[in-house]
Design an enzyme around this catalytic site. Structure first.
Site, PDB file in Angstrom:
ATOM      1  N   GLU A 279       0.839  -1.211   0.000  1.00 56.90           N
ATOM      2  CA  GLU A 279       0.000   0.000   0.000  1.00 56.90           C
ATOM      3  C   GLU A 279       0.869   1.253   0.000  1.00 56.90           C
ATOM      4  O   GLU A 279       0.533   2.269  -0.609  1.00 56.90           O
ATOM      5  CB  GLU A 279      -0.943   0.014   1.208  1.00 56.90           C
ATOM      6  CG  GLU A 279      -1.947  -1.113   1.225  1.00 56.90           C
ATOM      7  CD  GLU A 279      -2.780  -1.217  -0.046  1.00 56.90           C
ATOM      8  OE1 GLU A 279      -3.153  -0.178  -0.598  1.00 56.90           O
ATOM      9  OE2 GLU A 279      -3.027  -2.359  -0.485  1.00 56.90           O
ATOM     10  N   TRP A 282       1.862   1.724  -3.409  1.00 56.99           N
ATOM     11  CA  TRP A 282       0.759   2.350  -4.175  1.00 56.99           C
ATOM     12  C   TRP A 282       0.872   3.870  -4.079  1.00 56.99           C
ATOM     13  O   TRP A 282       0.676   4.600  -5.051  1.00 56.99           O
ATOM     14  CB  TRP A 282      -0.616   1.944  -3.595  1.00 56.99           C
ATOM     15  CG  TRP A 282      -1.280   0.805  -4.304  1.00 56.99           C
ATOM     16  CD1 TRP A 282      -1.396  -0.463  -3.832  1.00 56.99           C
ATOM     17  CD2 TRP A 282      -1.933   0.825  -5.585  1.00 56.99           C
ATOM     18  NE1 TRP A 282      -2.088  -1.229  -4.748  1.00 56.99           N
ATOM     19  CE2 TRP A 282      -2.427  -0.467  -5.816  1.00 56.99           C
ATOM     20  CE3 TRP A 282      -2.159   1.802  -6.551  1.00 56.99           C
ATOM     21  CZ2 TRP A 282      -3.127  -0.814  -6.982  1.00 56.99           C
ATOM     22  CZ3 TRP A 282      -2.855   1.469  -7.709  1.00 56.99           C
ATOM     23  CH2 TRP A 282      -3.324   0.181  -7.922  1.00 56.99           C
ATOM     24  N   TRP A 311     -21.307  13.888 -17.893  1.00 52.31           N
ATOM     25  CA  TRP A 311     -21.656  13.732 -16.484  1.00 52.31           C
ATOM     26  C   TRP A 311     -22.953  14.471 -16.210  1.00 52.31           C
ATOM     27  O   TRP A 311     -23.252  15.488 -16.846  1.00 52.31           O
ATOM     28  CB  TRP A 311     -20.547  14.295 -15.590  1.00 52.31           C
ATOM     29  CG  TRP A 311     -19.197  13.691 -15.825  1.00 52.31           C
ATOM     30  CD1 TRP A 311     -18.159  14.252 -16.489  1.00 52.31           C
ATOM     31  CD2 TRP A 311     -18.743  12.398 -15.399  1.00 52.31           C
ATOM     32  NE1 TRP A 311     -17.079  13.400 -16.507  1.00 52.31           N
ATOM     33  CE2 TRP A 311     -17.404  12.245 -15.847  1.00 52.31           C
ATOM     34  CE3 TRP A 311     -19.327  11.340 -14.683  1.00 52.31           C
ATOM     35  CZ2 TRP A 311     -16.650  11.102 -15.607  1.00 52.31           C
ATOM     36  CZ3 TRP A 311     -18.570  10.199 -14.441  1.00 52.31           C
ATOM     37  CH2 TRP A 311     -17.253  10.084 -14.898  1.00 52.31           C
ATOM     38  N   ASN A 346     -10.518   2.891   3.621  1.00 51.32           N
ATOM     39  CA  ASN A 346     -10.225   2.768   2.189  1.00 51.32           C
ATOM     40  C   ASN A 346     -11.339   2.081   1.401  1.00 51.32           C
ATOM     41  O   ASN A 346     -11.739   2.544   0.331  1.00 51.32           O
ATOM     42  CB  ASN A 346      -8.907   2.013   1.984  1.00 51.32           C
ATOM     43  CG  ASN A 346      -8.589   1.857   0.515  1.00 51.32           C
ATOM     44  OD1 ASN A 346      -8.463   2.832  -0.212  1.00 51.32           O
ATOM     45  ND2 ASN A 346      -8.488   0.620   0.050  1.00 51.32           N
ATOM     46  N   TRP A 364     -16.227  13.081 -11.447  1.00 47.63           N
ATOM     47  CA  TRP A 364     -15.291  12.665 -10.385  1.00 47.63           C
ATOM     48  C   TRP A 364     -14.555  13.846  -9.769  1.00 47.63           C
ATOM     49  O   TRP A 364     -14.165  13.815  -8.608  1.00 47.63           O
ATOM     50  CB  TRP A 364     -14.285  11.639 -10.929  1.00 47.63           C
ATOM     51  CG  TRP A 364     -13.473  12.095 -12.110  1.00 47.63           C
ATOM     52  CD1 TRP A 364     -13.842  12.007 -13.423  1.00 47.63           C
ATOM     53  CD2 TRP A 364     -12.190  12.725 -12.098  1.00 47.63           C
ATOM     54  NE1 TRP A 364     -12.863  12.548 -14.226  1.00 47.63           N
ATOM     55  CE2 TRP A 364     -11.825  12.987 -13.446  1.00 47.63           C
ATOM     56  CE3 TRP A 364     -11.294  13.085 -11.093  1.00 47.63           C
ATOM     57  CZ2 TRP A 364     -10.626  13.600 -13.804  1.00 47.63           C
ATOM     58  CZ3 TRP A 364     -10.099  13.685 -11.441  1.00 47.63           C
ATOM     59  CH2 TRP A 364      -9.773  13.940 -12.794  1.00 47.63           C
ATOM     60  N   TRP A 387      -9.726   8.581  -6.882  1.00 47.67           N
ATOM     61  CA  TRP A 387     -10.942   9.013  -7.585  1.00 47.67           C
ATOM     62  C   TRP A 387     -10.934   8.557  -9.035  1.00 47.67           C
ATOM     63  O   TRP A 387     -11.949   8.115  -9.565  1.00 47.67           O
ATOM     64  CB  TRP A 387     -11.116  10.538  -7.487  1.00 47.67           C
ATOM     65  CG  TRP A 387     -11.876  10.855  -6.234  1.00 47.67           C
ATOM     66  CD1 TRP A 387     -11.353  11.156  -5.025  1.00 47.67           C
ATOM     67  CD2 TRP A 387     -13.302  10.799  -6.061  1.00 47.67           C
ATOM     68  NE1 TRP A 387     -12.355  11.302  -4.102  1.00 47.67           N
ATOM     69  CE2 TRP A 387     -13.556  11.104  -4.705  1.00 47.67           C
ATOM     70  CE3 TRP A 387     -14.372  10.538  -6.906  1.00 47.67           C
ATOM     71  CZ2 TRP A 387     -14.856  11.140  -4.187  1.00 47.67           C
ATOM     72  CZ3 TRP A 387     -15.668  10.573  -6.398  1.00 47.67           C
ATOM     73  CH2 TRP A 387     -15.897  10.867  -5.050  1.00 47.67           C
TER      74      TRP A 387
HETATM   75  C1  LIG Z   1     -11.426   7.829  -3.638  1.00 45.44           C
HETATM   76  C2  LIG Z   1     -10.169   7.668  -2.826  1.00 45.44           C
HETATM   77  C3  LIG Z   1      -9.538   8.788  -2.303  1.00 45.44           C
HETATM   78  C4  LIG Z   1      -8.353   8.652  -1.549  1.00 45.44           C
HETATM   79  N1  LIG Z   1      -7.741   9.776  -1.054  1.00 45.44           N
HETATM   80  C5  LIG Z   1      -6.581   9.656  -0.345  1.00 45.44           C
HETATM   81  C6  LIG Z   1      -5.908  10.803   0.150  1.00 45.44           C
HETATM   82  O1  LIG Z   1      -6.301  11.945  -0.084  1.00 45.44           O
HETATM   83  N2  LIG Z   1      -4.788  10.603   0.900  1.00 45.44           N
HETATM   84  C7  LIG Z   1      -4.301   9.344   1.158  1.00 45.44           C
HETATM   85  O2  LIG Z   1      -3.274   9.221   1.852  1.00 45.44           O
HETATM   86  N3  LIG Z   1      -4.900   8.252   0.665  1.00 45.44           N
HETATM   87  C8  LIG Z   1      -6.026   8.355  -0.059  1.00 45.44           C
HETATM   88  N4  LIG Z   1      -6.653   7.231  -0.533  1.00 45.44           N
HETATM   89  C9  LIG Z   1      -6.014   5.917  -0.311  1.00 45.44           C
HETATM   90  C10 LIG Z   1      -6.437   5.168   0.968  1.00 45.44           C
HETATM   91  O3  LIG Z   1      -7.822   5.147   1.084  1.00 45.44           O
HETATM   92  C11 LIG Z   1      -5.833   5.775   2.235  1.00 45.44           C
HETATM   93  O4  LIG Z   1      -4.450   5.955   2.069  1.00 45.44           O
HETATM   94  C12 LIG Z   1      -6.035   4.832   3.433  1.00 45.44           C
HETATM   95  O5  LIG Z   1      -7.406   4.623   3.657  1.00 45.44           O
HETATM   96  C13 LIG Z   1      -5.396   5.447   4.659  1.00 45.44           C
HETATM   97  O6  LIG Z   1      -5.636   4.688   5.800  1.00 45.44           O
HETATM   98  P1  LIG Z   1      -4.451   4.002   6.601  1.00 45.44           P
HETATM   99  O7  LIG Z   1      -3.392   4.986   6.895  1.00 45.44           O
HETATM  100  O8  LIG Z   1      -5.046   3.272   7.736  1.00 45.44           O
HETATM  101  O9  LIG Z   1      -3.890   2.998   5.506  1.00 45.44           O
HETATM  102  P2  LIG Z   1      -3.103   1.611   5.611  1.00 45.44           P
HETATM  103  O10 LIG Z   1      -3.994   0.585   5.033  1.00 45.44           O
HETATM  104  O11 LIG Z   1      -2.551   1.385   6.944  1.00 45.44           O
HETATM  105  O12 LIG Z   1      -1.911   1.821   4.554  1.00 45.44           O
HETATM  106  C14 LIG Z   1      -0.656   2.402   4.909  1.00 45.44           C
HETATM  107  C15 LIG Z   1      -0.390   3.616   4.059  1.00 45.44           C
HETATM  108  O13 LIG Z   1      -0.311   3.266   2.687  1.00 45.44           O
HETATM  109  C16 LIG Z   1      -0.860   4.305   1.875  1.00 45.44           C
HETATM  110  N5  LIG Z   1      -2.024   3.788   1.143  1.00 45.44           N
HETATM  111  C17 LIG Z   1      -2.901   2.859   1.564  1.00 45.44           C
HETATM  112  N6  LIG Z   1      -3.803   2.592   0.592  1.00 45.44           N
HETATM  113  C18 LIG Z   1      -3.487   3.397  -0.445  1.00 45.44           C
HETATM  114  C19 LIG Z   1      -4.053   3.596  -1.750  1.00 45.44           C
HETATM  115  N7  LIG Z   1      -5.114   2.906  -2.184  1.00 45.44           N
HETATM  116  N8  LIG Z   1      -3.489   4.530  -2.549  1.00 45.44           N
HETATM  117  C20 LIG Z   1      -2.398   5.237  -2.151  1.00 45.44           C
HETATM  118  N9  LIG Z   1      -1.825   5.075  -0.933  1.00 45.44           N
HETATM  119  C21 LIG Z   1      -2.363   4.169  -0.098  1.00 45.44           C
HETATM  120  C22 LIG Z   1      -1.291   5.416   2.825  1.00 45.44           C
HETATM  121  O14 LIG Z   1      -0.278   6.374   2.902  1.00 45.44           O
HETATM  122  C23 LIG Z   1      -1.478   4.674   4.138  1.00 45.44           C
HETATM  123  O15 LIG Z   1      -1.334   5.491   5.269  1.00 45.44           O
HETATM  124  C24 LIG Z   1      -7.821   7.351  -1.311  1.00 45.44           C
HETATM  125  C25 LIG Z   1      -8.480   6.225  -1.844  1.00 45.44           C
HETATM  126  C26 LIG Z   1      -9.636   6.387  -2.586  1.00 45.44           C
HETATM  127  C27 LIG Z   1     -10.308   5.157  -3.139  1.00 45.44           C
END
Ligand SMILES: Cc1cc2nc3c(=O)[nH]c(=O)nc-3n(C[C@H](O)[C@H](O)[C@H](O)COP(=O)(O)OP(=O)(O)OC[C@H]3O[C@@H](n4cnc5c(N)ncnc54)[C@H](O)[C@@H]3O)c2cc1C
Length: 471
Positions: A279, A282, A311, A346, A364, A387
Site C-alpha cells: 500500500e 501504491w 456527467w 479505504n 469525479w 478518484w
Molecule cells: C477515492 C479515494 C480517495 C483517496 N484519497 C486519499 C488521500 O487523499 N490521501 C491518502 O493518503 N490516501 C487516499 N486514498 C487511499 C487510501 O484510502 C488511504 O491511504 C487509506 O485509507 C489510509 O488509511 P491508513 O493509513 O489506515 O492505511 P493503511 O492501510 O494502513 O496503509 C498504509 C499507508 O499506505 C498508503 N495507502 C494505503 N492505501 C493506499 C491507496 N489505495 N493509494 C495510495 N496510498 C495508499 C497510505 O499512505 C497509508 O497510510 C484514497 C483512496 C480512494 C479510493
C-alpha cells in the site's frame, strides 16, 4: 556555514534528508515554514488538515529548538511570494545555503524552479532531496524507458531495484551553534478559524506520536492486515495516512520498521506485512503518475476518452451524498465518518466514490474536491489516483462496467451493520438483516431517507454513458 531548512510537507526530524544534510554541512541551522492561507485554500486543503499542520508545527518547533534550530513561520500571500521571503531571511541572517525536500505537484514544482533560479542569481547555494518516495520519481521505468501506468509491473520493478541502502535513514542529531533567533510558532497569527467537527484526539500531533502509532500497529495488527483491512468496523489499518500526508512520518521509516519484523523480506514472509508495504508502494506509484503525467494535476483524466463522458449534475443528490443522506446506509455511514474523523476507511472511499461517479453519474472532479476539502490525510496524488480509479478514468482503473453494488458491499464488509450503527444513529435499532436496506415503513418510522436512486437503472445509465464516450 550558516544555512536554512525550508520545511514544507516534511514536518519531522526523523528521516528528513534536507534537515539531516543541513546539519551535517552547517554549524548553524535555521528553519522556516511559509504559511499561506490563500494557497491552502487554492489547493482545497481541509480545515482539519490545516489545524493538524498547525499543531504539528508547534511540536516540530519544540524538537528543533532542543538542538538549537529556531523555526520561524512567515505569512506569505501565495507561492509567488516564497522566493522573496526566503531571500530576505537569508540576507538578514547571513545564511548562505537553503535545503528542502521536493514536492511533486505542478504548482509546487513551478514555485521551486523560481526559487532555485532566484537563489542562483543571488549566488546562494541550494540543495533539494526526496523524502516522500523510496526512488526518485521517474526512476522506475519500463523496458522501453517509459513510465509505468499499471501498478503490478511498477511494483515488480520497484522490488527488483530494491536494496537496504535505500533505507539507510538512521541519524543522530547533535546540537548546532545557538542563535539569537527566538522561535515564533506560539505567537504566530495563523488566522485560522475552526470550521470542522473532527475529533482531533484521534490524531495526536507530533512525530513521536506518529512513531508510537506505527510501533503499536506493528506489534499486532499488521499481522492480520490482509484479513482485516477491508472491514471498516475493525481498526485493521494503520491510520497513519494523515501523518504520511503532512510528513510527520516518512514512508521509508514505515517500510524499514515493517521489514525489521519480516526478516527484511519484501515479497515473502508475513502476508500482512508484505500487503501493508504494497500500500505504501501504491502511494509512491501515484506520486510517479502525477510526476510523469502532469495532465492529472490539471484536472484531466488519465484515460483521454473519458473526457467525452456526459456527467450529470443534481444539486440535491450532491448534497445528499455529502451529508450522508442518500438512503444507502453504508454510503451514509462512510460520508458521516469523513465529517467526524476527517478520515474514511479505504474500502468505503472506493464504495462512496464509485456510487458518486457511476450510480449518480457525477463528475469525479467534484467528489475529488470534496474529499480533499474534508480529509485530514488529503494528498493530491493519492486522492486523484483513488478518484480516477473509482470512476474508471485513471491508470489501472476499475473497468467501467464493474460497478460496486453498495448493498452487496454493505453485506460483505459490514455484515452485522456495526459500522453503519456507529454513524447512522437513526437506524441503529434495526436488525443486522434489515439495516443494509431498510423497508419503506422502517425508513418512515426511523426518519431515515428513501434511496436517492435506483441501483439497476443508474448502473445501466453509467455503462451507457461510458459506451457512448468510447465509441
Ligand atoms: C477515492 C479515494 C480517495 C483517496 N484519497 C486519499 C488521500 O487523499 N490521501 C491518502 O493518503 N490516501 C487516499 N486514498 C487511499 C487510501 O484510502 C488511504 O491511504 C487509506 O485509507 C489510509 O488509511 P491508513 O493509513 O489506515 O492505511 P493503511 O492501510 O494502513 O496503509 C498504509 C499507508 O499506505 C498508503 N495507502 C494505503 N492505501 C493506499 C491507496 N489505495 N493509494 C495510495 N496510498 C495508499 C497510505 O499512505 C497509508 O497510510 C484514497 C483512496 C480512494 C479510493
Amino acid at each position: 556555514m550558516k544555512s536554512l531548512v525550508w520545511f514544507r510537507s516534511d514536518l519531522r526530524m526523523d528521516d528528513n534528508p534536507a534537515l539531516r544534510n543541513a546539519c551535517i554541512e552547517s554549524d548553524e541551522v535555521h528553519g522556516i515554514y511559509l504559511y499561506s492561507k490563500k494557497q491552502l485554500k487554492l489547493h482545497n486543503e481541509a480545515n482539519c488538515k490545516t489545524e493538524f499542520i498547525i499543531e504539528n508545527l508547534k511540536a516540530l518547533s519544540k524538537s528543533l529548538i532542543n538542538i538549537n534550530i529556531p523555526l520561524t513561520i512567515i505569512n506569505v500571500d501565495s507561492f509567488q511570494n516564497c522566493e522573496r521571503e526566503l531571500l530576505n531571511i537569508c540576507n538578514e541572517r547571513s545564511l548562505s545555503k537553503i535545503y528542502f525536500n521536493n514536492q511533486f505537484g505542478e504548482d509546487e514544482q513551478e514555485r521551486d524552479k523560481s526559487v532555485i533560479e532566484c537563489f542562483k542569481k543571488n549566488n546562494l547555494d541550494i540543495s533539494a532531496f526526496d523524502d516522500q518516495v523510496v526512488y526518485k520519481p521517474g526512476f522506475i521505468k519500463t523496458g522501453e524507458g517509459k513510465p509505468y501506468s499499471v501498478f503490478t509491473p511498477f511494483k515488480r520493478r520497484w522490488i527488483e531495484n530494491f536494496n537496504m541502502d535505500l533505507l539507510d535513514i538512521d541519524f543522530s542529531y547533535t546540537q548546532k551553534v545557538k542563535t539569537q533567533i527566538i522561535p515564533n510558532v506560539d505567537n504566530f497569527e495563523f488566522d485560522f478559524k475552526k470550521q470542522n467537527i473532527v475529533n482531533m484526539e484521534l490524531w495526536p500531533a507530533g512525530e513521536e506520536q506518529a512513531l508510537i502509532i506505527l510501533n503499536n500497529y506493528l506489534k499486532e495488527k499488521i499481522f492480520r492486515y490482509s484479513i482485516d483491512r477491508n472491514d471498516p468496523i475493525i481498526d485493521g489499518t494503520s491510520r497513519l495516512s494523515p501523518y504520511l500526508a503532512s510528513g510527520i512520518i516518512s514512508p521509508k521509516r514505515c517500510i524499514l520498521e515493517a521489514l525489521k519484523i519480516n526478516n527484511f523480506e519484501l515479497d515473502s514472509g508475513e502476508k500482512g506485512i508484505t500487503k501493508w508495504i504494497d500500500e505504501i508502494v501504491w502511494r509512491e506509484f501515484y506520486k510517479n503518475i502525477m510526476y510523469s503525467f502532469p495532465r492529472v494535476s490539471k484536472g484531466k483524466p488519465f484515460q483521454e476518452y473519458t473526457n467525452k463522458i456526459q456527467w450529470r449534475f443534481d444539486e440535491a443528490e450532491f448534497t445528499a451524498w455529502k451529508d450522508g443522506n442518500t438512503g444507502f446506509p453504508l454510503i451514509d455511514s462512510a460520508m458521516r465518518q469523513l465529517k467526524h474523523e476527517g478520515w474514511m476507511h479505504n474500502r468505503l472511499r472506493m464504495v462512496t466514490a464509485m456510487f458518486f461517479t457511476k450510480n449518480l453519474l457525477h463528475d469525479w472532479r467534484l467528489g475529488e474536491k470534496y474529499f480533499m476539502e474534508n480529509l485530514m490525510d488529503g494528498d493530491f496524488s493519492s486522492n486523484n489516483g483513488g478518484w480516477q480509479w473509482s470512476s474508471s478514468t485513471g491508470t489501472d482503473a476499475a473497468p467501467y462496467f464493474r460497478i460496486f453494488n453498495p448493498l452487496t458491499q454493505s453485506k460483505n464488509f459490514d455484515p452485522k451493520g456495526l459500522f453503519i450503527k456507529k454513524y447512522v444513529d437513526e437506524i441503529k435499532d434495526l436488525s443486522s438483516k434489515d439495516i443494509h436496506d431498510p423497508s419503506d415503513h422502517q425508513r418512515n418510522s426511523c426518519n431515515y431517507p428513501m434511496r436517492i436512486c435506483d441501483l439497476k437503472q443508474s448502473r445501466l445509465r453509467a455503462i451507457e454513458a461510458f459506451n457512448k464516450a468510447k465509441n
